[in-house]
Design a protein around this motif. Structure first.
Motif, PDB file in Angstrom:
ATOM      1  N   ARG A 165      10.117  32.377  23.542  1.00  0.00           N
ATOM      2  CA  ARG A 165      11.372  31.626  23.424  1.00  0.00           C
ATOM      3  C   ARG A 165      11.905  31.713  21.986  1.00  0.00           C
ATOM      4  O   ARG A 165      13.103  31.943  21.771  1.00  0.00           O
ATOM      5  N   ALA A 166      11.025  31.532  21.017  1.00  0.00           N
ATOM      6  CA  ALA A 166      11.456  31.546  19.616  1.00  0.00           C
ATOM      7  C   ALA A 166      11.999  32.918  19.221  1.00  0.00           C
ATOM      8  O   ALA A 166      13.015  33.017  18.532  1.00  0.00           O
ATOM      9  N   LEU A 167      11.318  33.945  19.690  1.00  0.00           N
ATOM     10  CA  LEU A 167      11.731  35.298  19.278  1.00  0.00           C
ATOM     11  C   LEU A 167      13.048  35.715  19.938  1.00  0.00           C
ATOM     12  O   LEU A 167      13.804  36.508  19.388  1.00  0.00           O
ATOM     13  N   SER A 168      13.311  35.138  21.134  1.00  0.00           N
ATOM     14  CA  SER A 168      14.536  35.565  21.828  1.00  0.00           C
ATOM     15  C   SER A 168      15.730  34.655  21.516  1.00  0.00           C
ATOM     16  O   SER A 168      16.852  34.967  21.889  1.00  0.00           O
ATOM     17  N   ASP A 169      15.513  33.525  20.843  1.00  0.00           N
ATOM     18  CA  ASP A 169      16.617  32.609  20.555  1.00  0.00           C
ATOM     19  C   ASP A 169      17.256  32.998  19.216  1.00  0.00           C
ATOM     20  O   ASP A 169      16.627  32.910  18.163  1.00  0.00           O
ATOM     21  N   PRO A 170      18.527  33.417  19.254  1.00  0.00           N
ATOM     22  CA  PRO A 170      19.161  33.886  18.007  1.00  0.00           C
ATOM     23  C   PRO A 170      19.279  32.777  16.952  1.00  0.00           C
ATOM     24  O   PRO A 170      19.361  33.062  15.770  1.00  0.00           O
ATOM     25  N   LYS A 171      19.251  31.501  17.404  1.00  0.00           N
ATOM     26  CA  LYS A 171      19.354  30.396  16.419  1.00  0.00           C
ATOM     27  C   LYS A 171      18.084  30.323  15.564  1.00  0.00           C
ATOM     28  O   LYS A 171      18.104  29.839  14.447  1.00  0.00           O
ATOM     29  N   VAL A 172      16.964  30.753  16.155  1.00  0.00           N
ATOM     30  CA  VAL A 172      15.676  30.624  15.460  1.00  0.00           C
ATOM     31  C   VAL A 172      15.508  31.745  14.442  1.00  0.00           C
ATOM     32  O   VAL A 172      15.613  32.922  14.760  1.00  0.00           O
ATOM     33  N   ARG A 173      15.241  31.345  13.179  1.00  0.00           N
ATOM     34  CA  ARG A 173      15.087  32.367  12.135  1.00  0.00           C
ATOM     35  C   ARG A 173      13.632  32.434  11.640  1.00  0.00           C
ATOM     36  O   ARG A 173      13.237  33.403  11.012  1.00  0.00           O
TER      37      ARG A 173
ATOM     38  N   ALA B  86       1.310  39.160  19.758  1.00  0.00           N
ATOM     39  CA  ALA B  86       2.757  38.951  19.876  1.00  0.00           C
ATOM     40  C   ALA B  86       3.283  38.150  18.679  1.00  0.00           C
ATOM     41  O   ALA B  86       4.438  38.320  18.268  1.00  0.00           O
ATOM     42  N   ILE B  87       2.443  37.289  18.141  1.00  0.00           N
ATOM     43  CA  ILE B  87       2.863  36.498  16.970  1.00  0.00           C
ATOM     44  C   ILE B  87       3.089  37.437  15.782  1.00  0.00           C
ATOM     45  O   ILE B  87       4.094  37.386  15.089  1.00  0.00           O
ATOM     46  N   GLU B  88       2.092  38.290  15.556  1.00  0.00           N
ATOM     47  CA  GLU B  88       2.171  39.174  14.387  1.00  0.00           C
ATOM     48  C   GLU B  88       3.301  40.198  14.523  1.00  0.00           C
ATOM     49  O   GLU B  88       4.001  40.509  13.566  1.00  0.00           O
ATOM     50  N   ALA B  89       3.475  40.702  15.757  1.00  0.00           N
ATOM     51  CA  ALA B  89       4.434  41.792  15.954  1.00  0.00           C
ATOM     52  C   ALA B  89       5.892  41.321  15.868  1.00  0.00           C
ATOM     53  O   ALA B  89       6.797  42.134  15.622  1.00  0.00           O
ATOM     54  N   GLY B  90       6.148  40.027  16.062  1.00  0.00           N
ATOM     55  CA  GLY B  90       7.528  39.512  16.099  1.00  0.00           C
ATOM     56  C   GLY B  90       8.280  39.812  14.802  1.00  0.00           C
ATOM     57  O   GLY B  90       7.674  40.063  13.760  1.00  0.00           O
ATOM     58  N   ASP B  91       9.639  39.739  14.896  1.00  0.00           N
ATOM     59  CA  ASP B  91      10.428  40.067  13.702  1.00  0.00           C
ATOM     60  C   ASP B  91      10.909  38.817  12.969  1.00  0.00           C
ATOM     61  O   ASP B  91      11.851  38.866  12.192  1.00  0.00           O
ATOM     62  N   LYS B  92      10.304  37.664  13.281  1.00  0.00           N
ATOM     63  CA  LYS B  92      10.644  36.433  12.559  1.00  0.00           C
ATOM     64  C   LYS B  92       9.376  35.910  11.883  1.00  0.00           C
ATOM     65  O   LYS B  92       8.292  35.968  12.486  1.00  0.00           O
ATOM     66  N   PRO B  93       9.477  35.417  10.645  1.00  0.00           N
ATOM     67  CA  PRO B  93       8.257  34.961   9.961  1.00  0.00           C
ATOM     68  C   PRO B  93       7.609  33.780  10.681  1.00  0.00           C
ATOM     69  O   PRO B  93       8.306  32.849  11.091  1.00  0.00           O
TER      70      PRO B  93
ATOM     71  N   VAL C 177      12.549  33.642   5.288  1.00  0.00           N
ATOM     72  CA  VAL C 177      13.505  34.370   6.132  1.00  0.00           C
ATOM     73  C   VAL C 177      14.144  35.491   5.324  1.00  0.00           C
ATOM     74  O   VAL C 177      14.560  35.284   4.190  1.00  0.00           O
ATOM     75  N   GLY C 178      14.173  36.664   5.919  1.00  0.00           N
ATOM     76  CA  GLY C 178      14.825  37.802   5.263  1.00  0.00           C
ATOM     77  C   GLY C 178      13.878  38.630   4.419  1.00  0.00           C
ATOM     78  O   GLY C 178      14.191  39.757   4.049  1.00  0.00           O
ATOM     79  N   LYS C 179      12.735  38.072   4.080  1.00  0.00           N
ATOM     80  CA  LYS C 179      11.773  38.864   3.300  1.00  0.00           C
ATOM     81  C   LYS C 179      11.083  39.866   4.234  1.00  0.00           C
ATOM     82  O   LYS C 179      10.875  39.556   5.417  1.00  0.00           O
ATOM     83  N   PRO C 180      10.693  41.046   3.714  1.00  0.00           N
ATOM     84  CA  PRO C 180      10.067  42.032   4.619  1.00  0.00           C
ATOM     85  C   PRO C 180       8.749  41.511   5.213  1.00  0.00           C
ATOM     86  O   PRO C 180       7.953  40.882   4.495  1.00  0.00           O
ATOM     87  N   LEU C 181       8.571  41.725   6.482  1.00  0.00           N
ATOM     88  CA  LEU C 181       7.373  41.190   7.170  1.00  0.00           C
ATOM     89  C   LEU C 181       6.209  42.180   7.178  1.00  0.00           C
ATOM     90  O   LEU C 181       5.055  41.769   7.314  1.00  0.00           O
ATOM     91  N   SER C 182       6.529  43.479   7.036  1.00  0.00           N
ATOM     92  CA  SER C 182       5.438  44.480   7.167  1.00  0.00           C
ATOM     93  C   SER C 182       4.229  44.163   6.282  1.00  0.00           C
ATOM     94  O   SER C 182       3.097  44.183   6.763  1.00  0.00           O
ATOM     95  N   PRO C 183       4.449  43.838   4.987  1.00  0.00           N
ATOM     96  CA  PRO C 183       3.246  43.600   4.162  1.00  0.00           C
ATOM     97  C   PRO C 183       2.484  42.349   4.573  1.00  0.00           C
ATOM     98  O   PRO C 183       1.367  42.131   4.128  1.00  0.00           O
TER      99      PRO C 183
END
Ligand code: NAI
Length: 721
Positions: A38-46, A81-88, A188-194
C-alpha cells in the motif's frame, strides 16, 4: 497485527501490533507485506517508518505458533520487498530488535534506535543460525570481526554499541518513532542504492582465513562439539567470499542441517525448560500462579564462609539491605573485607557504584530482630544448625522467613525446632554463590506456599534460575551426583584411569571431567562428609569388608587419596598433580597410577579395557536413573526441572539438553536395557537398577509437546515458515 497510518501527510507509519513483543507471526508477516504494498503504491507516501507497539520493536518469532505447522507468507520475500522499494524505509527501534526482528531492521534502509533498546541475533543459543539474511547482511554492514562475534555468541548489544558499530544511524533519548518520522522526511530524495545492504560488498580483511580459523578455534574451545557456532562461521565466510544471492543460499543450506539436528532440539528444549522451571508446583496444589510472594527488603546471612559471602553479595547488589553475622571478631572482620572486595569488583565490572551502605556486620543474632528473611550458611552440622534456628526463632519477629543453605540436610528437621515451621525453607545456592546461576528452593512438608513463592521470587530478583525441589537427602542435584561419582570411582577400580574417564566426559561435552572437577572443588569436603556419615574413618567396624558398606559396593580409593593429603588443586595434588598449590593445569600423576595398581592387586581385581561408551553409559545413565527415582518420589515436579538443575548447577553440556533429555534422545528403551545389563554385572550397586515403571512415566513426560514447540521455534527463527 500491523496498523497503517499516513502521518505528516507523506509518511506511512506501519506499527506492529502483536503483544507482548510484536513477534513475526503469520498475520504480522501478512500485514507487513500488505502495508508495504500500500505504501509503495500510494503516490502521497514519500517515506515509510516501521515501529512496534508498546515500546517494543520486535522480539523475533511468535512462540504461540510453535505447536502447529506454520502458515502465511515466508519471511524473506516480505523483507526483500522492503529493501527493494523505491521509498526510504526507516526502522524505529524501541525496546528490542532480536532475531527475526533484528533482521527486519537490517532490511530497512535506515535504523533509528531509542537509547535503551537492545539488539541481537540470539539464534545460535538455540542451535540454529539467523537465516533471514542475518549472516549475510550483518557482515556487509559492520565487517567480519564484529559480525562474527555477534552471530557466534548471540550476545545482545546496546543502542550505543549498535551506533558505534554502524548498525544504527542514530540513537535518541526521545521517542524513536517520532525521531524516525523526522529522519524519514529528510531521507526523501536521497539515493537508496547505497542503503540497500544486499548490494554492499563485505569489507574483507586481508587475513580472512586466519581470522576465521582463529574464530573457529575459539568456539571449539569455548563450546566443544557444538555445531551451530561453526555453521555461523561458515555462513559468515560465505558473506565474505560469495555474491549475496549465493550467500543466502548457503545460509539456508546450513540452516537446514542445523534445523534437523539433535543439538538444536536439545538447545531449544533447554530454552523452554528454563522458562518452565519458574512455574513451580507443590503436592498441596499450591503453585506459582496462586501464591503471592512477600516483598523482601532486608535480609540476614549467618556465616561468612565460602557460601555466606557470595550470598551477601547476591542480595546487596539487587538493593536488599543485609546484616551479615559471624561467630568471632576475626572471622567477621575477614568476612567483611572479603564481601566489600567482592562487591566493589562486581560493581566495577558492571559500571555501577557498590552498594556498601546496605551492609551491616555483627557478631550478635540479636541484631536480626526486624529482618524480613534470614539465610543460614554455617557449617554443614545439623546440631549447630538446629541451635542457630532455635535462637533465630526466639530473636526474629514472628513473620521473618528462616532459610537454610544446607547442601543436603533435612530442612524439616530444622523447621521442627522453630516456632514457625511454615516459614522455613531451603535456599540452596551453588558455589561461588554470587556467580552460579542455580538456586534450589527446598520445600519442606510444612513450608507454606507463601514461603516458597517468596524464596522463588527472591531467587529471580537475584538473577538466579530457581527450581523448587522436595526435601530429601541431597535434594535433587547432590542426590544425583552421588551415583555419578560412584560410577566414576568404580570404573577406576575396574581398570580405567582418571584421565581416560575425564577425556570421555569432556569429549561428550563437559567442560571438565569428574576428576578434574573434583580437584577444583576440593576432595576434602566429600571426605569429611563420608567420615561424618560413618562410611570411612575410625567409626567403621573393622570387620566390615573394605569395599562394602551396608551390603552395597563402596570404593575407598577417594579416601585413600585424601589420606595422602591430596585435596586437589589447593594442595597441588589430587587425582592429578599440579606444578604448585592453586595451579589449574592438571597433569597425570604416576603416583595415582601406582596407587590404582597396588589397590587392584591387593583386592585381586584384574584390570580390563574399558571403552568410552561404557564410561558415558555408566556415568550418565545412572544420573538419569536417579532422576527417574526423584520424579517417582515426587522430589521434582518434572524432568525439565532436573535438567535445569544439571545445566545451571553442574555444567551439564547444554547442547545435550540435560541428563533426562539426553536419556530421551538415546531412547529410554535403550537406557533401560543398558542399565539392566550393568546392574546384572554389578548387582551390589543399587543405583544401576532401573525402575521400569518410572521409565514409562518419564517417557510420557519427555514426549511432551515442548519438543514440537521447540522445532517450530527453530523454523520460525529461520524465517522459513
Ligand atoms: P564454610 O566453612 O566456608 O563457612 C561457614 C562459616 O560459618 C564459617 O565462616 C564459620 O565461622 C561460620 N559459622 C559457624 N558457626 C557460626 C555461628 N554460630 N554463627 C555465625 N557464623 C558461624 O562453609 P561453606 O562452604 O560456606 O558452607 C556453608 C553451608 O553452605 C553449609 O551448610 C554447606 O553445606 C552449604 N553449601 C556449601 C557449598 C560449597 O560448595 N561450599 C555449596 C552449597 C551449599
Amino acid at each position: 497485527m500491523a496498523r497503517y497510518e499516513l502521518v505528516k501527510r507523506s509518511v506511512a507509519l506501519i506499527t506492529l501490533t502483536n503483544p507482548p513483543v510484536n513477534a513475526l507471526s503469520s498475520p504480522v508477516r501478512h500485514a507487513i507485506a500488505n502495508s508495504m504494498e500500500r505504501a509503495l503504491s500510494d503516490p502521497k507516501v514519500r517515506a515509510v517508518v516501521i515501529c512496534g507497539e508498546n515500546g517494543r520493536f520486535c522480539g523475533g518469532a511468535d512462540i504461540r505458533e510453535f505447536a502447529g505447522p506454520l502458515r502465511g507468507p515466508p519471511l524473506i520475500p516480505v523483507l526483500e520487498a522492503i529493501e527493494a522499494g523505491d521509498k526510504p524505509v526507516v526502522a524505529a527501534i524501541e525496546g528490542m530488535a532480536l532475531g527475526g526482528g533484528f533482521e527486519l531492521a537490517l532490511f530497512c534502509h535506515y535504523r533509528i534506535a531509542q537509547s535503551k533498546a537492545r539488539l541481537g541475533l540470539p539464534e545460535v543459543t538455540l542451535g540454529i543460525l539467523p537465516a533471514a539474511g542475518g549472516t549475510q547482511r550483518l557482515p556487509r554492514l559492520i565487517g567480519i570481526p564484529a559480525a562474527l562475534e555477534m552471530i557466534t555468541t548471540g550476545r545482545h548489544i546496546s543502542a550505543q554499541e549498535a551506533l558505534k558499530l554502524g548498525i544504527v544511524d542514530q540513537v535518541t533519548d526521545q521517542n524513536a518513532c517520532e525521531t524516525a518520522l523526522e529522519f524519514a522526511l529528510k531521507a526523501v530524495g536521497k539515493p537508496l542504492s547505497p542503503r540497500r545492504v544486499s548490494t554492499l560488498t563485505t569489507p574483507c580483511p586481508p587475513d580472512l582465513d586466519a581470522l576465521l580459523e582463529a574464530a573457529t578455534m575459539q568456539v571449539k574451545k569455548k563450546t566443544p562439539g557444538v555445531m551451530a557456532p561453526l555453521a555461523c562461521i561458515q555462513a559468515v565466510r560465505a558473506a565474505a567470499t560469495m555474491p549475496y544471492s549465493k550467500g543466502m543460499k548457503q545460509e539456508s543450506e546450513l540452516m537446514a542441517t542445523l534445523f534437523n539436528s539433535g543439538q538444536a532440539r536439545a538447545l531449544q528444549y533447554c530454552f523452554f525448560a528454563q522458562r518452565t522451571a519458574g512455574k513451580w508446583t507443590l503436592p498441596s496444589g499450591a503453585q506459582w500462579n496462586n501464591s503471592k510472594p512477600r516483598e523482601i527488603r532486608s535480609a540476614a546471612v549467618i556465616g561468612l564462609g565460602t557460601m555466606g559471602r557470595g550470598i551477601v553479595v547476591s542480595l546487596a547488589r539487587v538493593g536488599i539491605s543485609v546484616i551479615a553475622v559471624e561467630s568471632e571478631k576475626k572471622l567477621l572482620e575477614n568476612g567483611r573485607q572479603m564481601v566489600i572486595g567482592m562487591l566493589e569488583r562486581d560493581a566495577k565490572r558492571r559500571g555501577v557504584s557498590a552498594s556498601l551502605n546496605l551492609l551491616k556486620f555483627t557478631l550478635s543474632l540479636q541484631d536480626l530482630k526486624d529482618v524480613d528473611l534470614v539465610i543460614e550458611a554455617v557449617f554443614e552440622d545439623m546440631a549447630l544448625k538446629k541451635r542457630v534456628f532455635q535462637e533465630l526463632s526466639k530473636v526474629c519477629r514472628p513473620g521473618t522467613l528462616l532459610c537454610t543453605n544446607t547442601s543436603g540436610l533435612d530442612v524439616d528437621a530444622l523447621a521442627g525446632v522453630t516456632d514457625r515451621p511454615h516459614l522455613v525453607a531451603g535456599m540452596h545456592f551453588f558455589s561461588p554463590a554470587h556467580v552460579m546461576k542455580l538456586l534450589e528452593v527446598v520445600c519442606g512438608p510444612r513450608s507454606s506456599s507463601e514461603t516458597i513463592a517468596t524464596a522463588m521470587s527472591l531467587g529471580k530478583k537475584m538473577g538466579k534460575v530457581s527450581v523448587a525441589v522436595g526435601n530429601c537427602p541431597g535434594f535433587v542435584g547432590n542426590r544425583m551426583l552421588k551415583p555419578y561419582l560412584d560410577q566414576a570411582t568404580f570404573l577406576l577400580e575396574e581398570g580405567a584411569t582418571p584421565e581416560q574417564i575425564d577425556k570421555a566426559l569432556e569429549d561428550f561435552g563437559f567442560a571438565m571431567g569428574v576428576f578434574r572437577m573434583s580437584d577444583l572443588a576440593g576432595l576434602d569436603v566429600g571426605w569429611r562428609v563420608r567420615k561424618e556419615s560413618g562410611l570411612t574413618g575410625p567409626d567403621v567396624d573393622p570387620k566390615n569388608p573394605p569395599r562394602k558398606r551396608q551390603g552395597r559396593r563402596y570404593c575407598p580409593i577417594p579416601d585413600m587419596v585424601c589420606e595422602q593429603g591430596r585435596f586437589g588443586q589447593k594442595t597441588g595434588r589430587g587425582w592429578y598433580k599440579y606444578d604448585k598449590p592453586g595451579d589449574t593445569n592438571a597433569k597425570p600423576d604416576p603416583l595415582i597410577q601406582n596407587l590404582l595398581e597396588t589397590y587392584r592387586s591387593r583386592y585381586g581385581i584384574q584390570p580390563r579395557n574399558i571403552s568410552d561408551q561404557e564410561i558415558i553409559e555408566r556415568c550418565l545413565f545412572v544420573l538419569a536413573n536417579e532422576g527417574f527415582r526423584i520424579l517417582e518420589d515426587g522430589m521434582a515436579a518434572r524432568p525439565e526441572d532436573i535438567d535445569v538443575i544439571y545445566l545451571f548447577g553442574y555444567a551439564f553440556p547444554r547442547h545435550r539438553g540435560g541428563p533426562m533429555f539426553y536419556a530421551s534422545m538415546v531412547g529410554l528403551e535403550r537406557v533401560l536395557e543398558r542399565l539392566e545389563h550393568y546392574h546384572q554385572a554389578h548387582p551390589d550397586v543399587p543405583h544401576l537398577e532401573p525402575i521400569t515403571m518410572a521409565y514409562t512415566g518419564a517417557q510420557k513426560a519427555l514426549k511432551s509437546d515442548k519438543l514440537d514447540e521447540a522445532q517450530a521455534l527453530a523454523k520460525s527463527c529461520a524465517g522459513r515458515p
